[in-house]
Design a protein around this motif. Structure first.
Motif, mmCIF file in Angstrom:
data_model
loop_
_atom_site.group_PDB
_atom_site.id
_atom_site.type_symbol
_atom_site.label_atom_id
_atom_site.label_comp_id
_atom_site.label_asym_id
_atom_site.label_seq_id
_atom_site.Cartn_x
_atom_site.Cartn_y
_atom_site.Cartn_z
ATOM 1 N N ARG A 152 0.990 -1.347 0.085
ATOM 2 C CA ARG A 152 0.160 0.050 0.171
ATOM 3 C C ARG A 152 1.010 1.211 0.045
ATOM 4 N NH1 ARG A 152 -3.201 0.312 5.740
ATOM 5 N NH2 ARG A 152 -3.523 2.720 4.818
ATOM 6 N N ILE A 153 0.314 2.304 -0.674
ATOM 7 C CA ILE A 153 1.042 3.642 -0.828
ATOM 8 C C ILE A 153 0.229 4.667 -0.210
ATOM 9 C CG2 ILE A 153 2.203 5.082 -2.158
ATOM 10 C CD1 ILE A 153 2.282 1.774 -3.352
ATOM 11 N N ASP A 154 0.530 5.456 0.828
ATOM 12 C CA ASP A 154 -0.324 6.316 1.476
ATOM 13 C C ASP A 154 -0.227 7.798 1.173
ATOM 14 O OD1 ASP A 154 -2.657 4.926 3.034
ATOM 15 O OD2 ASP A 154 -0.891 3.746 3.494
ATOM 16 N N ASN A 155 0.531 8.012 0.029
ATOM 17 C CA ASN A 155 1.060 9.271 -0.316
ATOM 18 C C ASN A 155 -0.125 9.844 -1.387
ATOM 19 O OD1 ASN A 155 3.960 8.054 -0.024
ATOM 20 N ND2 ASN A 155 3.814 10.154 0.868
ATOM 21 N N GLY A 156 -0.161 11.244 -1.724
ATOM 22 C CA GLY A 156 -1.063 11.741 -2.603
ATOM 23 C C GLY A 156 -1.449 13.053 -2.144
ATOM 24 N N VAL A 176 5.431 0.526 -8.298
ATOM 25 C CA VAL A 176 5.604 1.337 -7.021
ATOM 26 C C VAL A 176 6.427 2.468 -7.198
ATOM 27 C CG1 VAL A 176 6.684 1.389 -4.361
ATOM 28 C CG2 VAL A 176 5.214 -0.671 -5.359
ATOM 29 N N ALA A 177 7.377 2.604 -7.619
ATOM 30 C CA ALA A 177 8.468 3.740 -7.988
ATOM 31 C C ALA A 177 7.534 4.903 -8.589
ATOM 32 C CB ALA A 177 9.459 3.393 -8.714
ATOM 33 N N GLY A 178 6.768 4.279 -9.569
ATOM 34 C CA GLY A 178 5.967 5.352 -10.354
ATOM 35 C C GLY A 178 4.910 5.917 -9.629
ATOM 36 N N LEU A 179 4.372 5.214 -8.729
ATOM 37 C CA LEU A 179 3.390 5.705 -7.701
ATOM 38 C C LEU A 179 3.783 6.676 -6.627
ATOM 39 C CD1 LEU A 179 1.087 2.564 -7.258
ATOM 40 C CD2 LEU A 179 0.115 4.851 -7.631
ATOM 41 N N VAL A 180 4.981 6.434 -6.280
ATOM 42 C CA VAL A 180 5.569 7.216 -5.056
ATOM 43 C C VAL A 180 6.032 8.431 -5.662
ATOM 44 C CG1 VAL A 180 7.823 7.445 -3.592
ATOM 45 C CG2 VAL A 180 6.242 5.269 -3.407
ATOM 46 N N MET A 181 6.501 8.533 -6.772
ATOM 47 C CA MET A 181 6.974 9.578 -7.574
ATOM 48 C C MET A 181 5.653 10.679 -7.863
ATOM 49 S SD MET A 181 8.862 10.274 -11.143
ATOM 50 C CE MET A 181 9.794 11.784 -11.551
ATOM 51 N N PHE A 182 5.029 9.945 -8.529
ATOM 52 C CA PHE A 182 3.617 10.771 -8.888
ATOM 53 C C PHE A 182 2.808 11.332 -7.600
ATOM 54 C CE2 PHE A 182 -0.872 11.044 -10.424
ATOM 55 C CZ PHE A 182 -0.388 11.403 -12.028
ATOM 56 N N GLU A 183 2.682 10.638 -6.469
ATOM 57 C CA GLU A 183 1.936 11.116 -5.210
ATOM 58 C C GLU A 183 2.860 12.008 -4.538
ATOM 59 O OE1 GLU A 183 -0.828 10.203 -5.517
ATOM 60 O OE2 GLU A 183 -1.242 8.031 -5.711
ATOM 61 N N GLY A 212 9.710 10.783 2.719
ATOM 62 C CA GLY A 212 8.417 11.142 2.711
ATOM 63 C C GLY A 212 7.481 9.952 2.144
ATOM 64 N N ALA A 213 8.118 8.878 1.663
ATOM 65 C CA ALA A 213 7.519 7.635 1.142
ATOM 66 C C ALA A 213 6.557 6.921 2.058
ATOM 67 C CB ALA A 213 8.143 6.868 0.202
ATOM 68 N N LYS A 214 5.325 6.510 1.990
ATOM 69 C CA LYS A 214 4.634 5.871 3.011
ATOM 70 C C LYS A 214 4.225 4.482 2.080
ATOM 71 C CE LYS A 214 2.749 10.023 4.913
ATOM 72 N NZ LYS A 214 1.652 10.857 4.920
ATOM 73 N N VAL A 215 5.021 3.499 2.413
ATOM 74 C CA VAL A 215 4.917 2.275 1.538
ATOM 75 C C VAL A 215 4.791 1.197 2.586
ATOM 76 C CG1 VAL A 215 6.071 0.743 -0.045
ATOM 77 C CG2 VAL A 215 6.282 3.075 -0.351
ATOM 78 N N GLU A 216 3.916 0.591 2.816
ATOM 79 C CA GLU A 216 3.909 -0.627 3.617
ATOM 80 C C GLU A 216 3.389 -2.039 2.986
ATOM 81 O OE1 GLU A 216 1.381 -0.301 7.030
ATOM 82 O OE2 GLU A 216 2.207 2.197 7.387
#
Length: 510
Positions: A409-413, A449-456, A499-503
């Motif tokens: 799960r990625i909780d950034n954005g 995950v990298a794309g999502l983290v960068m985007f968010e 700041g990446a929120k990855v679990e």
């Protein structure tokens, strides 16, 4: 097992000594760790008699085969041959590589320990399938350590491998690695964009853990986060083609996002071009925002062209559940070829699952009715249902990513992403750039995950800027921040990654 597809992300090395294992059962520990996210297991036992080692290896092999994870035996090649596991790992003082290969044959995995540039180059020249580098930090589990080389020593070996033409050889590091330092070790060791670690090997961090499954999930999240800069640098280095077959509303926005993240965009909906474009090393985005009979035919032809060329394909089933036409179209596309990533909101992903008949979508509505565990189970189920093992990206306030085995799960954005037309579509473009550039690493999950983290995180940074007063001023700021993250990462400044929120998410087995 195809050696080229082995995932080295979280590599468990066992230890049966009471000081590390305690009174726990080794087989149960390994099963829990694999369930939590361990991707490869090495059975290391230098003290048991041969019969005991064979019996234990067979029990471990039963577990690892059930989960599709390779089992290697440390040093004891005869044990590996007898149980028929996937291979061995040998140290510098163990059996010579050439002799081990004669005994095992060409299809088994042989990994070699290296703690210096010379040892690493020699192992590659001999034909090693992967390298175990270290020792990184001092550790009580290995008394015969020749030297402690630290992250800087790992980086020197990786640089030498790249310079010698061995950048494709998978590498893991070992020695004192745990959840507290795993991300930092990966970041500090990387010789990107040419060569970076493919994973970490751990012993006590899992074997001695009270809850090996939870510890493995924690390590998985740390490893994936630590590899995000490798993906972004790969995009900057390769400038991969992002071939978008997308709706008319977002073409300009998607092209600008592609440029901001470091890709080269082309908006080409005519499938006759696809065969030539597929040869350029990029990725294809199929976006269902505008559905027509001719458009569907073009999509099918392009998918098949990229499949034939071995290129990644991203499917964005926009509004898939809104009409019977769209529901039929997405099923047609799914049966027409293989996809690397399938990205959609909860209702779109529900539509392509086996439970889609009860779901009615209103336009491209992205509302959510499921809990996080339910959404994680949905993403995992849809990934497993795709013959090619597509990574599923289920977007929302919390993004879920699953490859059918590991789920994160990625909780950034930022809320502005939901108030601007086309942000979801441009995420598909971003993912295409990541998976195209990182395709040699054979890890679309990490790329996604990298794309999502960068985007968010770019959205978060844009949303709090003083010059942003709402959705209208957010878009140019968002493009600026995507570009800034790329530039910062290329020059080695990855403080933003804190700041990446990855679990990793626990998903019950079906």
């Amino acid at each position: 097992m195809d050696k080229s597809k082995v995932d080295y992300s979280v590599y468990l090395v066992t230890d049966s000594t009471p000081a590390i294992l305690g009174t726990k059962d080794l087989v149960r520990v390994v099963e829990a760790a694999v369930r939590g996210g361990v991707s490869i297991v090495q059975y290391r036992d230098k003290h048991s008699d041969r019969q005991t080692a064979v019996q234990t290896a067979r029990k471990l092999l039963e577990v690892t085969r059930r989960f599709g994870v390779p089992l290697l035996v440390n040093d004891r090649v005869d044990v590996a041959v007898e149980v028929g596991c996937e291979g061995v790992h040998i140290g510098q003082d163990d059996m010579a590589y050439e002799e081990a290969r004669k005994l095992l044959g060409p299809d088994k995995i042989i990994g070699v320990t290296a703690s210096s540039v010379d040892e690493a180059l020699a192992a590659c020249k001999a034909g090693a399938d992967y390298l175990g580098l270290g020792t990184v930090y001092a550790t009580p589990t290995k008394k015969d350590t020749k030297s402690i080389i630290g992250p800087s020593g790992i980086r020197s070996i990786l640089q030498a491998l790249s310079s010698a033409g061995h950048a494709s050889i998978p590498t893991v590091c070992i020695g004192g690695i745990n959840a507290r330092n795993a991300t930092a070790v990966l970041l500090e060791s990387s010789a990107a964009p040419q060569k970076s670690l493919d994973g970490i090997a751990v012993v006590s961090a899992l074997v001695a853990a009270d809850d090996p499954a939870a510890a493995a999930r924690d390590l998985l999240a740390k490893v994936v986060t630590g590899r995000v800069p490798d993906v972004l640098r790969a995009v900057a280095e390769a400038t991969p083609l992002s071939h978008n077959m997308t709706n008319l509303v977002v073409q300009n926005f998607a092209a600008n996002v592609a440029l901001a993240v470091g890709a080269s965009p082309i908006m080409a909906n005519y499938a006759e071009e696809a065969a030539d474009l597929a040869k350029l090393g990029g990725a294809l985005v199929i976006n269902m925002g505008t559905v027509t009979p001719d458009g569907l035919k073009n999509h099918i032809q392009a998918i098949q062209a990229y499949n034939a060329a071995g290129g990644p394909v991203v499917l964005d089933p926009v509004g898939a559940g809104a009409t019977s036409i769209r529901r039929s179209a997405v099923q047609t596309l799914l049966s027409s070829g293989k996809f690397t990533i399938i990205k959609g909101n909860e209702r779109e992903i529900h539509t392509i699952s086996n439970t889609s008949s009860a779901i009615v979508q209103r336009g491209v509505d992205s509302s959510s009715t499921l809990s996080i565990p339910q959404r994680a189970a949905l993403a995992k189920s849809v990934s497993r249902s795709t013959g090619g093992g597509a990574v599923v990206v289920l977007t929302g306030k919390t993004d879920i990513v699953s490859d059918g085995v590991r789920t994160l799960r990625i909780d950034n954005g930022h809320e502005y992403l939901g108030r601007v037309t086309g942000t979801g579509c441009t995420l598909g473009t971003t993912l295409s750039a990541m998976v195209a550039a990182f395709r040699g690493k054979k890890s679309p999950l990490v790329a996604a995950v990298a794309g999502l983290v960068m985007f968010e995180i770019a959205a978060e940074r844009a949303g709090v800027r003083d010059d942003v007063r709402g959705p209208g001023t957010f878009v140019p700021a968002f493009l600026d921040e995507l570009s800034a993250l790329r530039e910062e990462t290329v020059r080695g400044d990855v403080k933003w990654l804190a700041g990446a929120k990855v679990e990793a998410v626990e998903v019950e087995e079906e």
